[in-house]
Write an enzyme that holds these catalytic residues in place. Structure first.
Site, PDB file in Angstrom:
ATOM      1  N   GLU A 180       0.833  -1.206   0.000  1.00  0.00           N
ATOM      2  CA  GLU A 180       0.000   0.000   0.000  1.00  0.00           C
ATOM      3  C   GLU A 180       0.868   1.257   0.000  1.00  0.00           C
ATOM      4  O   GLU A 180       0.576   2.230  -0.711  1.00  0.00           O
ATOM      5  CB  GLU A 180      -0.929  -0.027   1.209  1.00  0.00           C
ATOM      6  N   GLU A 238      -2.766 -10.575   3.736  1.00  0.00           N
ATOM      7  CA  GLU A 238      -3.527 -10.456   4.980  1.00  0.00           C
ATOM      8  C   GLU A 238      -4.934 -11.035   4.896  1.00  0.00           C
ATOM      9  O   GLU A 238      -5.538 -11.349   5.922  1.00  0.00           O
ATOM     10  CB  GLU A 238      -3.563  -9.001   5.461  1.00  0.00           C
TER      11      GLU A 238
END
Length: 269
Positions: A116, A136
């Site tokens: 990110e 994740e």
């Protein structure tokens, strides 16, 4: 300003600086200190009239393995998660907002929160041995900073976000996660060449062009999208499955936890 978890260095001859995440013994995992120090260093670079471009990279064999899963108390409520993820997302958005171009120089792994971070940079150059992914989902989590749908085709977003698979540099290039692949031993040189090129551009042109590109994303709904995602992932973390996964993390070493998470998916590629 001195930093505990990052290095900040201005180039000796050109108007750019480099932020290096400096926790190589932990694969540059990002804890709150890292996030806050990156945010402070970005602000320092933006405020410095002698900095026209910025590089972000990692020390050692990884850009970063993502958010640090060790050492936290995760038996918490939705308000904690909302506040925690809002801070993380805001720090990454400050990279995206910075009125100077920011280059991600990706050595090794760029996973989860680090992916990110990379996606919030304006440009990304990767070593040919780099790996990328959002693992994740496999432990009932998701990204606080949802930049991926603003860069990639929806099919590729769904693949990465639904499977938690890692992809290599060639696949990342095809997906437009990165701009360019270079041999690992040339990454620093090629990144600095790009930074020097940007540092020598007329800065107002870069500032106004970046503002226009960012405005296109804002008009299309980037900010409401980020806020919706923060609420959704905060809620995800306090589901029964979310609390169960966090309880496992408290009981296991990180190595045991990652093996427990990833073992069901072995042999399925």
């Amino acid at each position: 300003m001195s930093y505990e978890t990052i290095l900040y260095e201005k180039d000796a001859s050109d108007k750019f600086a480099t932020i290096t995440i400096n926790r190589p013994d932990k694969m540059n995992a990002m804890n709150k200190v890292v996030i806050r120090e990156i945010d402070a260093a970005v602000a320092a670079a933006v405020a410095d009239p002698d900095i026209n471009a910025l590089v972000i990279t990692g020390a050692g064999r990884a850009f970063s393995s993502g958010y640090d899963l060790q050492g936290g108390d995760f038996d918490v409520d939705i308000d904690f998660w909302r506040e925690d993820m809002s801070e993380n997302a805001e720090a990454l958005l400050n990279i995206w907002r910075a009125p100077i171009p920011v280059i991600a120089s990706v050595n090794g792994y760029a996973l989860a929160g680090a992916l990110e971070l990379m996606m919030c940079c304006d440009l990304a150059i990767a070593a040919d041995n780099a790996k990328f992914g959002e693992p994740e989902v496999r432990h009932n989590s998701g990204p606080p900073a949802l930049m991926m749908p603003w860069l990639l085709a929806t099919r590729d977003v769904r693949w990465l976000m639904f499977t938690g698979d890692m992809v290599d540099a060639q696949e990342a290039l095809r997906m437009h996660l990165i701009n360019k692949i270079v041999p690992a031993d040339q990454l620093k040189e090629k990144t600095e060449n790009l930074a020097r090129k940007l540092a020598r551009m007329p800065l107002p042109a870069l500032r106004y062009t970046k503002a226009s590109i960012n405005n296109q994303q804002m008009v299309a709904g980037l900010m409401p999208s980020f806020q919706y995602n923060i609420e959704a992932i905060a809620a995800l973390h306090v589901t029964k499955a979310g609390r169960d996964w966090m309880a496992n993390l408290a009981k296991m070493s990180l190595k045991e936890y990652l093996a427990f998470r990833d073992n069901p998916f072995k042999g399925l590629d």
